[in-house]
Design an enzyme around this catalytic site. Structure first.
Site, PDB file in Angstrom:
ATOM      1  N   PHE A 124      -0.128  26.206  -6.961  1.00  0.00           N
ATOM      2  CA  PHE A 124      -0.437  24.934  -7.670  1.00  0.00           C
ATOM      3  C   PHE A 124       0.556  24.543  -7.953  1.00  0.00           C
ATOM      4  O   PHE A 124       1.696  24.936  -8.681  1.00  0.00           O
ATOM      5  CB  PHE A 124      -1.334  25.509  -9.086  1.00  0.00           C
ATOM      6  CG  PHE A 124      -1.952  24.334  -9.886  1.00  0.00           C
ATOM      7  CD1 PHE A 124      -3.073  23.732  -9.371  1.00  0.00           C
ATOM      8  CD2 PHE A 124      -1.278  23.740 -10.768  1.00  0.00           C
ATOM      9  CE1 PHE A 124      -3.643  22.747 -10.195  1.00  0.00           C
ATOM     10  CE2 PHE A 124      -1.630  22.777 -11.479  1.00  0.00           C
ATOM     11  CZ  PHE A 124      -2.985  22.343 -11.228  1.00  0.00           C
ATOM     12  N   ASP A 200      -0.065  34.067 -11.435  1.00  0.00           N
ATOM     13  CA  ASP A 200      -0.660  33.128 -11.948  1.00  0.00           C
ATOM     14  C   ASP A 200      -2.393  33.280 -11.777  1.00  0.00           C
ATOM     15  O   ASP A 200      -2.655  33.537 -10.783  1.00  0.00           O
ATOM     16  CB  ASP A 200      -0.333  31.862 -11.296  1.00  0.00           C
ATOM     17  CG  ASP A 200      -1.170  30.595 -12.151  1.00  0.00           C
ATOM     18  OD1 ASP A 200      -2.478  30.747 -12.662  1.00  0.00           O
ATOM     19  OD2 ASP A 200      -0.771  29.552 -12.010  1.00  0.00           O
ATOM     20  N   TYR A 225      -9.160  27.447 -20.078  1.00  0.00           N
ATOM     21  CA  TYR A 225     -10.371  26.296 -19.969  1.00  0.00           C
ATOM     22  C   TYR A 225     -11.207  26.511 -18.720  1.00  0.00           C
ATOM     23  O   TYR A 225     -12.017  25.884 -18.516  1.00  0.00           O
ATOM     24  CB  TYR A 225      -9.721  25.024 -19.921  1.00  0.00           C
ATOM     25  CG  TYR A 225      -8.622  24.822 -19.195  1.00  0.00           C
ATOM     26  CD1 TYR A 225      -8.579  24.381 -17.859  1.00  0.00           C
ATOM     27  CD2 TYR A 225      -7.385  24.583 -19.746  1.00  0.00           C
ATOM     28  CE1 TYR A 225      -7.453  24.158 -17.124  1.00  0.00           C
ATOM     29  CE2 TYR A 225      -6.299  24.333 -18.892  1.00  0.00           C
ATOM     30  CZ  TYR A 225      -6.326  23.983 -17.780  1.00  0.00           C
ATOM     31  OH  TYR A 225      -5.183  23.738 -16.813  1.00  0.00           O
ATOM     32  N   LYS A 226     -11.039  27.449 -17.712  1.00  0.00           N
ATOM     33  CA  LYS A 226     -11.656  27.717 -16.717  1.00  0.00           C
ATOM     34  C   LYS A 226     -12.797  28.757 -16.739  1.00  0.00           C
ATOM     35  O   LYS A 226     -13.629  28.546 -17.587  1.00  0.00           O
ATOM     36  CB  LYS A 226     -10.720  27.970 -15.386  1.00  0.00           C
ATOM     37  CG  LYS A 226      -9.611  26.712 -15.197  1.00  0.00           C
ATOM     38  CD  LYS A 226      -8.594  27.257 -13.869  1.00  0.00           C
ATOM     39  CE  LYS A 226      -7.657  26.474 -13.760  1.00  0.00           C
ATOM     40  NZ  LYS A 226      -7.990  25.301 -13.254  1.00  0.00           N
ATOM     41  N   ARG A 374     -14.430  21.754  -3.382  1.00  0.00           N
ATOM     42  CA  ARG A 374     -14.515  23.268  -4.095  1.00  0.00           C
ATOM     43  C   ARG A 374     -15.765  23.299  -4.699  1.00  0.00           C
ATOM     44  O   ARG A 374     -16.456  22.433  -5.523  1.00  0.00           O
ATOM     45  CB  ARG A 374     -13.448  23.135  -4.907  1.00  0.00           C
ATOM     46  CG  ARG A 374     -11.947  23.209  -4.541  1.00  0.00           C
ATOM     47  CD  ARG A 374     -10.980  23.823  -5.525  1.00  0.00           C
ATOM     48  NE  ARG A 374     -11.032  23.184  -6.835  1.00  0.00           N
ATOM     49  CZ  ARG A 374     -10.218  23.380  -7.859  1.00  0.00           C
ATOM     50  NH1 ARG A 374      -9.286  24.294  -7.575  1.00  0.00           N
ATOM     51  NH2 ARG A 374     -10.295  22.736  -8.939  1.00  0.00           N
TER      52      ARG A 374
HETATM   53  C1  LIG Z   1      -3.270  27.877 -10.505  1.00  0.00           C
HETATM   54  C2  LIG Z   1      -2.951  26.893 -11.585  1.00  0.00           C
HETATM   55  N1  LIG Z   1      -2.157  27.360 -12.555  1.00  0.00           N
HETATM   56  C3  LIG Z   1      -2.037  26.393 -13.413  1.00  0.00           C
HETATM   57  C4  LIG Z   1      -2.706  25.143 -13.768  1.00  0.00           C
HETATM   58  C5  LIG Z   1      -2.522  24.237 -14.864  1.00  0.00           C
HETATM   59  O1  LIG Z   1      -1.845  24.725 -16.093  1.00  0.00           O
HETATM   60  P1  LIG Z   1      -1.663  23.977 -17.302  1.00  0.00           P
HETATM   61  O2  LIG Z   1      -2.703  24.852 -18.350  1.00  0.00           O
HETATM   62  O3  LIG Z   1      -0.368  24.110 -17.787  1.00  0.00           O
HETATM   63  O4  LIG Z   1      -2.352  22.593 -17.175  1.00  0.00           O
HETATM   64  C6  LIG Z   1      -3.937  25.244 -13.142  1.00  0.00           C
HETATM   65  C7  LIG Z   1      -4.634  23.970 -13.344  1.00  0.00           C
HETATM   66  O5  LIG Z   1      -5.820  23.795 -12.645  1.00  0.00           O
HETATM   67  C8  LIG Z   1      -4.112  26.060 -11.941  1.00  0.00           C
HETATM   68  O6  LIG Z   1      -5.165  25.831 -11.092  1.00  0.00           O
END
Ligand SMILES: Cc1ncc(COP(=O)(O)O)c(C=O)c1O
Length: 415
Positions: A124, A200, A225-226, A374
Protein backbone atom coordinates in the site's frame (compact mmCIF):
# COMPACT_ATOMS: atom_id res chain seq x y z
CA UNK A 1 -37.91 -18.41 -3.48
CA UNK A 2 -34.74 -16.86 -4.83
CA UNK A 3 -31.44 -18.39 -3.75
CA UNK A 4 -32.82 -21.18 -1.56
CA UNK A 5 -29.34 -22.64 -1.09
CA UNK A 6 -27.94 -19.36 0.17
CA UNK A 7 -30.92 -18.82 2.43
CA UNK A 8 -30.48 -22.26 3.93
CA UNK A 9 -26.84 -21.46 4.65
CA UNK A 10 -27.84 -18.21 6.31
CA UNK A 11 -30.39 -20.05 8.42
CA UNK A 12 -27.71 -22.46 9.59
CA UNK A 13 -25.06 -19.78 10.15
CA UNK A 14 -24.30 -19.28 13.87
CA UNK A 15 -23.02 -15.75 13.15
CA UNK A 16 -26.12 -14.69 11.19
CA UNK A 17 -27.80 -12.97 14.20
CA UNK A 18 -24.88 -10.53 14.41
CA UNK A 19 -25.96 -8.91 11.15
CA UNK A 20 -28.87 -7.31 12.95
CA UNK A 21 -26.35 -5.52 15.15
CA UNK A 22 -25.26 -3.37 12.20
CA UNK A 23 -26.94 -0.49 10.44
CA UNK A 24 -27.19 -1.61 6.82
CA UNK A 25 -29.25 0.56 4.47
CA UNK A 26 -32.09 -1.32 2.76
CA UNK A 27 -31.34 -2.39 -0.78
CA UNK A 28 -27.59 -2.29 -0.25
CA UNK A 29 -25.26 -5.28 -0.39
CA UNK A 30 -22.22 -3.98 1.37
CA UNK A 31 -18.99 -5.63 0.24
CA UNK A 32 -16.62 -2.83 1.17
CA UNK A 33 -15.97 -3.54 4.84
CA UNK A 34 -12.34 -3.94 3.81
CA UNK A 35 -12.29 -0.18 3.18
CA UNK A 36 -14.81 1.19 5.66
CA UNK A 37 -16.53 -1.18 8.08
CA UNK A 38 -20.30 -0.86 8.51
CA UNK A 39 -21.75 1.02 11.47
CA UNK A 40 -22.44 -1.15 14.52
CA UNK A 41 -25.93 -0.28 15.78
CA UNK A 42 -24.75 0.39 19.34
CA UNK A 43 -21.97 2.80 18.34
CA UNK A 44 -24.32 5.79 18.12
CA UNK A 45 -25.56 5.11 21.68
CA UNK A 46 -22.03 4.75 22.95
CA UNK A 47 -21.01 8.04 21.35
CA UNK A 48 -24.14 9.70 22.65
CA UNK A 49 -23.17 8.63 26.16
CA UNK A 50 -19.58 9.85 25.74
CA UNK A 51 -20.73 13.16 24.28
CA UNK A 52 -23.72 13.95 26.47
CA UNK A 53 -22.72 12.43 29.77
CA UNK A 54 -18.95 12.12 29.87
CA UNK A 55 -18.16 15.29 27.96
CA UNK A 56 -21.36 17.30 28.53
CA UNK A 57 -21.72 16.62 32.23
CA UNK A 58 -18.35 15.26 33.32
CA UNK A 59 -16.36 17.87 31.40
CA UNK A 60 -12.64 17.77 32.10
CA UNK A 61 -13.11 15.43 35.04
CA UNK A 62 -13.90 12.64 32.58
CA UNK A 63 -10.24 12.27 31.71
CA UNK A 64 -9.99 10.54 35.09
CA UNK A 65 -13.56 9.66 36.04
CA UNK A 66 -14.55 8.12 32.70
CA UNK A 67 -11.05 6.72 32.16
CA UNK A 68 -10.49 8.66 28.92
CA UNK A 69 -6.76 8.89 29.52
CA UNK A 70 -6.37 5.09 29.52
CA UNK A 71 -8.49 4.45 26.42
CA UNK A 72 -5.48 4.00 24.06
CA UNK A 73 -4.17 1.06 26.10
CA UNK A 74 -7.58 -0.26 27.21
CA UNK A 75 -8.86 -0.47 23.65
CA UNK A 76 -5.40 -1.75 22.63
CA UNK A 77 -5.67 -4.61 25.11
CA UNK A 78 -9.03 -5.63 23.68
CA UNK A 79 -7.72 -5.43 20.13
CA UNK A 80 -4.68 -7.48 21.15
CA UNK A 81 -7.00 -10.47 21.60
CA UNK A 82 -7.85 -10.40 17.90
CA UNK A 83 -4.23 -10.33 16.70
CA UNK A 84 -2.46 -12.75 19.01
CA UNK A 85 -0.79 -10.09 21.14
CA UNK A 86 -0.57 -9.84 24.92
CA UNK A 87 -2.03 -7.08 27.09
CA UNK A 88 0.34 -4.11 27.09
CA UNK A 89 1.65 -4.77 23.57
CA UNK A 90 -0.89 -2.77 21.54
CA UNK A 91 -1.77 0.92 21.62
CA UNK A 92 -4.53 2.66 19.70
CA UNK A 93 -3.38 6.04 18.44
CA UNK A 94 -2.91 8.24 15.41
CA UNK A 95 -3.09 6.87 11.88
CA UNK A 96 -1.46 3.77 10.41
CA UNK A 97 0.92 6.03 8.49
CA UNK A 98 2.11 7.78 11.64
CA UNK A 99 2.45 4.55 13.57
CA UNK A 100 4.55 3.18 10.75
CA UNK A 101 6.91 6.12 10.99
CA UNK A 102 7.30 5.64 14.74
CA UNK A 103 7.93 1.92 14.49
CA UNK A 104 10.19 2.03 11.44
CA UNK A 105 12.42 4.53 13.22
CA UNK A 106 12.35 2.39 16.37
CA UNK A 107 13.35 -0.70 14.41
CA UNK A 108 16.23 1.08 12.65
CA UNK A 109 17.57 2.19 16.01
CA UNK A 110 17.46 -1.42 17.22
CA UNK A 111 19.74 -2.46 14.33
CA UNK A 112 22.11 0.53 14.14
CA UNK A 113 24.81 -1.21 12.12
CA UNK A 114 22.40 -2.14 9.31
CA UNK A 115 21.36 0.41 6.72
CA UNK A 116 18.91 -1.40 4.46
CA UNK A 117 15.15 -1.30 4.85
CA UNK A 118 13.56 -4.10 2.83
CA UNK A 119 10.06 -3.11 1.73
CA UNK A 120 7.42 -4.89 -0.26
CA UNK A 121 7.52 -3.20 -3.68
CA UNK A 122 3.78 -3.47 -4.26
CA UNK A 123 2.73 -2.53 -0.74
CA UNK A 124 0.00 0.00 0.00
CA UNK A 125 1.59 3.31 -1.04
CA UNK A 126 1.60 4.93 2.37
CA UNK A 127 3.90 2.18 3.68
CA UNK A 128 6.45 2.86 0.95
CA UNK A 129 6.06 6.64 1.17
CA UNK A 130 6.64 6.67 4.92
CA UNK A 131 9.71 4.45 4.55
CA UNK A 132 11.02 6.74 1.80
CA UNK A 133 10.41 9.81 3.95
CA UNK A 134 12.25 8.33 6.91
CA UNK A 135 15.23 7.23 4.83
CA UNK A 136 15.40 10.67 3.24
CA UNK A 137 15.27 12.34 6.65
CA UNK A 138 18.05 10.16 8.04
CA UNK A 139 20.26 10.66 5.01
CA UNK A 140 19.78 14.39 4.56
CA UNK A 141 19.33 15.87 8.01
CA UNK A 142 21.05 12.98 9.81
CA UNK A 143 23.88 12.66 7.23
CA UNK A 144 23.88 8.89 7.77
CA UNK A 145 27.13 7.39 6.56
CA UNK A 146 26.86 4.93 4.92
CA UNK A 147 23.42 6.13 3.87
CA UNK A 148 20.21 4.26 4.55
CA UNK A 149 18.61 2.68 1.52
CA UNK A 150 15.36 1.03 0.54
CA UNK A 151 15.38 -2.35 -1.11
CA UNK A 152 12.09 -3.24 -2.82
CA UNK A 153 11.11 -6.84 -3.24
CA UNK A 154 8.26 -9.34 -3.37
CA UNK A 155 7.01 -11.08 -0.22
CA UNK A 156 7.44 -14.51 -1.80
CA UNK A 157 11.11 -13.85 -2.50
CA UNK A 158 13.10 -12.78 0.53
CA UNK A 159 16.46 -13.91 -0.89
CA UNK A 160 17.77 -10.35 -0.75
CA UNK A 161 17.21 -10.16 3.01
CA UNK A 162 20.78 -10.44 4.25
CA UNK A 163 23.02 -9.19 7.03
CA UNK A 164 22.62 -5.59 5.81
CA UNK A 165 18.85 -5.54 6.28
CA UNK A 166 17.60 -3.94 9.49
CA UNK A 167 13.90 -4.46 8.91
CA UNK A 168 11.46 -6.24 6.60
CA UNK A 169 8.22 -4.31 6.06
CA UNK A 170 5.24 -5.88 4.34
CA UNK A 171 1.49 -6.40 4.48
CA UNK A 172 0.00 -9.54 5.92
CA UNK A 173 -2.88 -9.41 3.43
CA UNK A 174 -2.23 -7.62 0.14
CA UNK A 175 -4.68 -4.75 -0.30
CA UNK A 176 -5.09 -5.32 -4.02
CA UNK A 177 -5.12 -9.07 -4.50
CA UNK A 178 -6.27 -10.15 -1.05
CA UNK A 179 -3.36 -12.61 -0.83
CA UNK A 180 -2.64 -13.78 2.71
CA UNK A 181 1.07 -14.20 3.45
CA UNK A 182 2.68 -16.81 5.64
CA UNK A 183 3.47 -14.64 8.63
CA UNK A 184 5.38 -17.32 10.51
CA UNK A 185 7.65 -18.22 7.60
CA UNK A 186 8.36 -14.59 6.73
CA UNK A 187 9.18 -13.67 10.33
CA UNK A 188 11.45 -16.71 10.62
CA UNK A 189 13.22 -15.82 7.38
CA UNK A 190 13.79 -12.21 8.46
CA UNK A 191 15.04 -13.30 11.87
CA UNK A 192 17.39 -15.86 10.35
CA UNK A 193 19.13 -12.90 8.66
CA UNK A 194 19.16 -10.96 11.92
CA UNK A 195 16.52 -8.51 10.64
CA UNK A 196 13.36 -7.38 12.40
CA UNK A 197 9.92 -7.65 10.82
CA UNK A 198 6.97 -5.24 10.75
CA UNK A 199 3.62 -6.36 9.37
CA UNK A 200 0.88 -4.03 8.16
CA UNK A 201 -2.33 -5.69 9.37
CA UNK A 202 -4.74 -3.22 7.75
CA UNK A 203 -6.48 -6.02 5.83
CA UNK A 204 -6.08 -8.76 8.39
CA UNK A 205 -7.06 -7.39 11.82
CA UNK A 206 -10.62 -8.57 12.38
CA UNK A 207 -10.61 -10.38 9.03
CA UNK A 208 -8.27 -13.35 9.50
CA UNK A 209 -6.74 -14.92 12.61
CA UNK A 210 -3.41 -13.25 13.37
CA UNK A 211 -0.87 -14.76 15.76
CA UNK A 212 1.73 -12.04 16.24
CA UNK A 213 3.44 -13.54 19.26
CA UNK A 214 3.22 -17.15 18.13
CA UNK A 215 4.96 -16.04 14.92
CA UNK A 216 7.53 -13.97 16.87
CA UNK A 217 6.64 -10.80 14.94
CA UNK A 218 8.49 -7.71 16.18
CA UNK A 219 6.17 -4.86 15.20
CA UNK A 220 2.81 -4.34 13.52
CA UNK A 221 0.41 -1.56 12.57
CA UNK A 222 -3.13 -1.52 11.25
CA UNK A 223 -6.26 0.52 10.60
CA UNK A 224 -9.27 0.87 12.88
CA UNK A 225 -11.80 1.76 10.20
CA UNK A 226 -11.82 -1.40 8.07
CA UNK A 227 -12.78 -4.78 9.53
CA UNK A 228 -12.60 -3.34 13.06
CA UNK A 229 -15.61 -1.11 12.35
CA UNK A 230 -14.26 1.95 14.15
CA UNK A 231 -15.75 4.44 11.68
CA UNK A 232 -14.30 6.84 9.11
CA UNK A 233 -10.84 8.00 10.15
CA UNK A 234 -10.88 5.78 13.25
CA UNK A 235 -7.62 5.71 15.18
CA UNK A 236 -5.10 3.10 14.11
CA UNK A 237 -3.09 0.68 16.23
CA UNK A 238 0.54 -0.18 16.80
CA UNK A 239 2.01 -3.39 18.22
CA UNK A 240 5.49 -3.74 19.67
CA UNK A 241 6.47 -7.13 21.09
CA UNK A 242 7.20 -6.84 24.80
CA UNK A 243 10.81 -7.95 24.32
CA UNK A 244 11.43 -4.70 22.45
CA UNK A 245 9.93 -2.40 25.06
CA UNK A 246 13.20 -1.76 26.91
CA UNK A 247 14.74 -0.61 23.61
CA UNK A 248 11.78 1.49 22.40
CA UNK A 249 12.92 4.89 21.19
CA UNK A 250 10.53 6.47 18.79
CA UNK A 251 11.17 9.91 17.32
CA UNK A 252 7.76 11.60 17.76
CA UNK A 253 8.48 12.42 21.36
CA UNK A 254 5.21 14.01 22.35
CA UNK A 255 4.24 14.73 25.91
CA UNK A 256 1.84 11.81 26.25
CA UNK A 257 4.66 9.36 25.54
CA UNK A 258 6.51 10.81 28.53
CA UNK A 259 6.65 8.80 31.76
CA UNK A 260 5.10 11.64 33.73
CA UNK A 261 3.15 13.85 31.33
CA UNK A 262 1.52 15.81 34.09
CA UNK A 263 4.82 16.61 35.81
CA UNK A 264 5.42 18.95 32.84
CA UNK A 265 9.15 18.33 32.95
CA UNK A 266 11.31 20.30 30.53
CA UNK A 267 13.15 17.25 29.17
CA UNK A 268 11.67 14.17 27.49
CA UNK A 269 11.79 10.88 29.39
CA UNK A 270 9.87 8.30 27.37
CA UNK A 271 7.66 5.57 28.78
CA UNK A 272 9.52 2.28 28.84
CA UNK A 273 6.53 0.47 27.33
CA UNK A 274 3.90 0.62 24.60
CA UNK A 275 2.63 3.97 25.93
CA UNK A 276 5.73 5.63 24.48
CA UNK A 277 4.07 5.28 21.07
CA UNK A 278 1.44 7.76 22.10
CA UNK A 279 2.25 11.26 20.92
CA UNK A 280 -0.47 13.76 21.81
CA UNK A 281 -3.92 13.90 23.35
CA UNK A 282 -6.01 10.89 22.35
CA UNK A 283 -9.16 11.41 20.27
CA UNK A 284 -11.73 10.15 22.74
CA UNK A 285 -14.71 10.02 20.37
CA UNK A 286 -12.79 7.96 17.82
CA UNK A 287 -11.48 5.64 20.51
CA UNK A 288 -14.96 5.12 21.95
CA UNK A 289 -16.35 4.27 18.50
CA UNK A 290 -13.54 1.81 17.84
CA UNK A 291 -14.05 0.25 21.27
CA UNK A 292 -17.71 -0.31 20.34
CA UNK A 293 -16.69 -1.70 16.96
CA UNK A 294 -14.59 -4.39 18.62
CA UNK A 295 -17.55 -5.78 20.63
CA UNK A 296 -19.13 -7.99 17.94
CA UNK A 297 -15.72 -9.22 16.76
CA UNK A 298 -14.71 -10.30 20.25
CA UNK A 299 -18.09 -11.89 20.76
CA UNK A 300 -17.86 -13.93 17.56
CA UNK A 301 -14.17 -14.83 17.93
CA UNK A 302 -11.69 -15.04 15.07
CA UNK A 303 -11.98 -18.81 14.37
CA UNK A 304 -15.70 -18.59 13.65
CA UNK A 305 -15.25 -15.36 11.68
CA UNK A 306 -12.53 -16.94 9.56
CA UNK A 307 -14.64 -20.00 8.85
CA UNK A 308 -17.53 -17.86 7.64
CA UNK A 309 -15.33 -15.44 5.71
CA UNK A 310 -13.80 -18.29 3.72
CA UNK A 311 -17.20 -19.86 3.12
CA UNK A 312 -18.47 -16.53 1.75
CA UNK A 313 -15.51 -15.94 -0.53
CA UNK A 314 -15.63 -19.57 -1.70
CA UNK A 315 -19.29 -19.14 -2.66
CA UNK A 316 -18.51 -15.96 -4.58
CA UNK A 317 -15.64 -17.55 -6.48
CA UNK A 318 -17.67 -20.68 -7.25
CA UNK A 319 -20.63 -18.65 -8.52
CA UNK A 320 -18.41 -16.73 -10.94
CA UNK A 321 -15.92 -19.39 -11.87
CA UNK A 322 -17.65 -20.79 -14.94
CA UNK A 323 -18.21 -17.28 -16.32
CA UNK A 324 -14.81 -15.68 -15.78
CA UNK A 325 -13.27 -16.09 -19.24
CA UNK A 326 -16.36 -15.17 -21.20
CA UNK A 327 -16.86 -12.03 -19.09
CA UNK A 328 -13.18 -11.00 -19.42
CA UNK A 329 -12.70 -11.41 -15.70
CA UNK A 330 -9.53 -12.73 -14.10
CA UNK A 331 -9.49 -13.97 -10.55
CA UNK A 332 -6.63 -12.21 -8.81
CA UNK A 333 -7.18 -13.64 -5.33
CA UNK A 334 -5.64 -17.06 -4.64
CA UNK A 335 -8.08 -19.96 -4.76
CA UNK A 336 -6.32 -21.70 -1.93
CA UNK A 337 -7.92 -20.84 1.41
CA UNK A 338 -4.55 -20.68 3.20
CA UNK A 339 -3.52 -17.83 0.93
CA UNK A 340 -6.78 -15.90 0.88
CA UNK A 341 -7.68 -12.96 3.12
CA UNK A 342 -11.30 -11.84 3.45
CA UNK A 343 -11.72 -10.27 0.03
CA UNK A 344 -11.98 -11.41 -3.56
CA UNK A 345 -10.41 -9.31 -6.30
CA UNK A 346 -11.17 -9.62 -9.98
CA UNK A 347 -9.42 -7.95 -12.86
CA UNK A 348 -11.43 -6.47 -15.73
CA UNK A 349 -10.34 -4.00 -18.43
CA UNK A 350 -13.27 -1.72 -17.55
CA UNK A 351 -13.17 -2.28 -13.82
CA UNK A 352 -13.97 1.31 -12.85
CA UNK A 353 -17.16 1.50 -14.92
CA UNK A 354 -18.17 -2.03 -13.88
CA UNK A 355 -17.91 -1.08 -10.21
CA UNK A 356 -19.89 2.11 -10.79
CA UNK A 357 -22.65 0.07 -12.44
CA UNK A 358 -22.67 -2.37 -9.52
CA UNK A 359 -22.82 0.44 -6.97
CA UNK A 360 -25.76 1.95 -8.88
CA UNK A 361 -27.54 -1.38 -8.29
CA UNK A 362 -26.73 -1.33 -4.58
CA UNK A 363 -23.81 -3.77 -4.76
CA UNK A 364 -21.03 -1.84 -3.09
CA UNK A 365 -17.47 -2.98 -3.56
CA UNK A 366 -14.62 -0.81 -4.72
CA UNK A 367 -12.14 -0.22 -7.52
CA UNK A 368 -8.38 -0.15 -7.29
CA UNK A 369 -6.27 1.34 -10.02
CA UNK A 370 -5.84 0.32 -12.78
CA UNK A 371 -8.21 -2.61 -13.26
CA UNK A 372 -9.16 -4.28 -9.98
CA UNK A 373 -12.67 -4.90 -8.65
CA UNK A 374 -12.54 -5.59 -4.90
CA UNK A 375 -15.26 -7.35 -2.95
CA UNK A 376 -14.80 -7.59 0.81
CA UNK A 377 -16.60 -10.25 2.83
CA UNK A 378 -16.87 -8.95 6.39
CA UNK A 379 -18.27 -12.07 8.05
CA UNK A 380 -20.06 -10.17 10.81
CA UNK A 381 -22.67 -8.72 8.50
CA UNK A 382 -22.36 -10.21 5.01
CA UNK A 383 -24.81 -13.03 4.32
CA UNK A 384 -24.72 -15.92 1.89
CA UNK A 385 -27.71 -14.38 0.17
CA UNK A 386 -25.69 -11.16 -0.30
CA UNK A 387 -23.02 -13.22 -2.01
CA UNK A 388 -25.54 -14.91 -4.30
CA UNK A 389 -27.08 -11.55 -5.28
CA UNK A 390 -23.68 -9.91 -5.76
CA UNK A 391 -22.34 -12.64 -8.03
CA UNK A 392 -25.55 -12.47 -10.10
CA UNK A 393 -25.14 -8.70 -10.28
CA UNK A 394 -21.56 -8.99 -11.53
CA UNK A 395 -22.59 -11.45 -14.23
CA UNK A 396 -25.54 -9.33 -15.29
CA UNK A 397 -23.64 -6.02 -15.40
CA UNK A 398 -21.02 -7.61 -17.65
CA UNK A 399 -23.34 -9.72 -19.78
CA UNK A 400 -25.76 -6.86 -20.44
CA UNK A 401 -22.87 -4.40 -20.79
CA UNK A 402 -24.73 -2.12 -18.39
CA UNK A 403 -21.33 -0.82 -17.31
CA UNK A 404 -21.01 1.07 -20.62
CA UNK A 405 -23.37 3.74 -19.33
CA UNK A 406 -20.81 4.48 -16.62
CA UNK A 407 -17.69 4.45 -18.73
CA UNK A 408 -17.45 8.22 -19.07
CA UNK A 409 -18.32 9.06 -15.47
CA UNK A 410 -15.52 10.97 -13.76
CA UNK A 411 -14.09 9.28 -10.69
CA UNK A 412 -14.79 10.87 -7.31
CA UNK A 413 -11.87 11.97 -5.14
CA UNK A 414 -12.16 8.64 -3.33
CA UNK A 415 -12.56 5.44 -5.30
C1 LIG B 1 -2.42 -1.71 3.84
C2 LIG B 1 -2.80 -0.33 4.26
N1 LIG B 1 -1.97 0.38 5.04
C3 LIG B 1 -2.28 1.64 5.42
C4 LIG B 1 -3.45 2.24 5.01
C5 LIG B 1 -3.80 3.67 5.35
O1 LIG B 1 -3.36 4.11 6.55
P1 LIG B 1 -3.85 5.48 7.20
O2 LIG B 1 -4.67 5.06 8.39
O3 LIG B 1 -2.60 6.16 7.61
O4 LIG B 1 -4.64 6.23 6.21
C6 LIG B 1 -4.34 1.52 4.22
C7 LIG B 1 -5.62 2.16 3.80
O5 LIG B 1 -6.39 1.67 3.06
C8 LIG B 1 -4.01 0.21 3.82
O6 LIG B 1 -4.83 -0.48 3.03
Amino acid sequence: MKHPGARARDAADPLAPLRARFVLPPGVIYLDGNSLGALPAHTAGRLQQVVSKEWGQGLIGSWNDAGWIDLPTRVGDRLARLIGAAPGEVIVADSTSLNLFKLLATALRLRPARRTLWIEGGNFPTDSYIAEGLVDLLNTLGHADPPYRLLRGAPDDLRAVDGEVALVLLSHVDYRSGTLRDMRAIAARAHAAGALVLFDLAHSAGAVPVELNACAVDFAVGCGYKYLNGGPGAPAFAFAAERHHPGLRQPLTGWLGHRRPFAFEPVYDGQPDIRQLQVGTPGVLGLAALDAGLDPLLEAGMPRLREKSLALSDCFIQALDAHLARLQLTLVTPRSAEQRGSQVSLRHPNAFAVMQALIARGIVGDFRHPDILRFGFAPLYVSFEDVACASEGVIDVLQSEAWRAFSTRPAGAVT
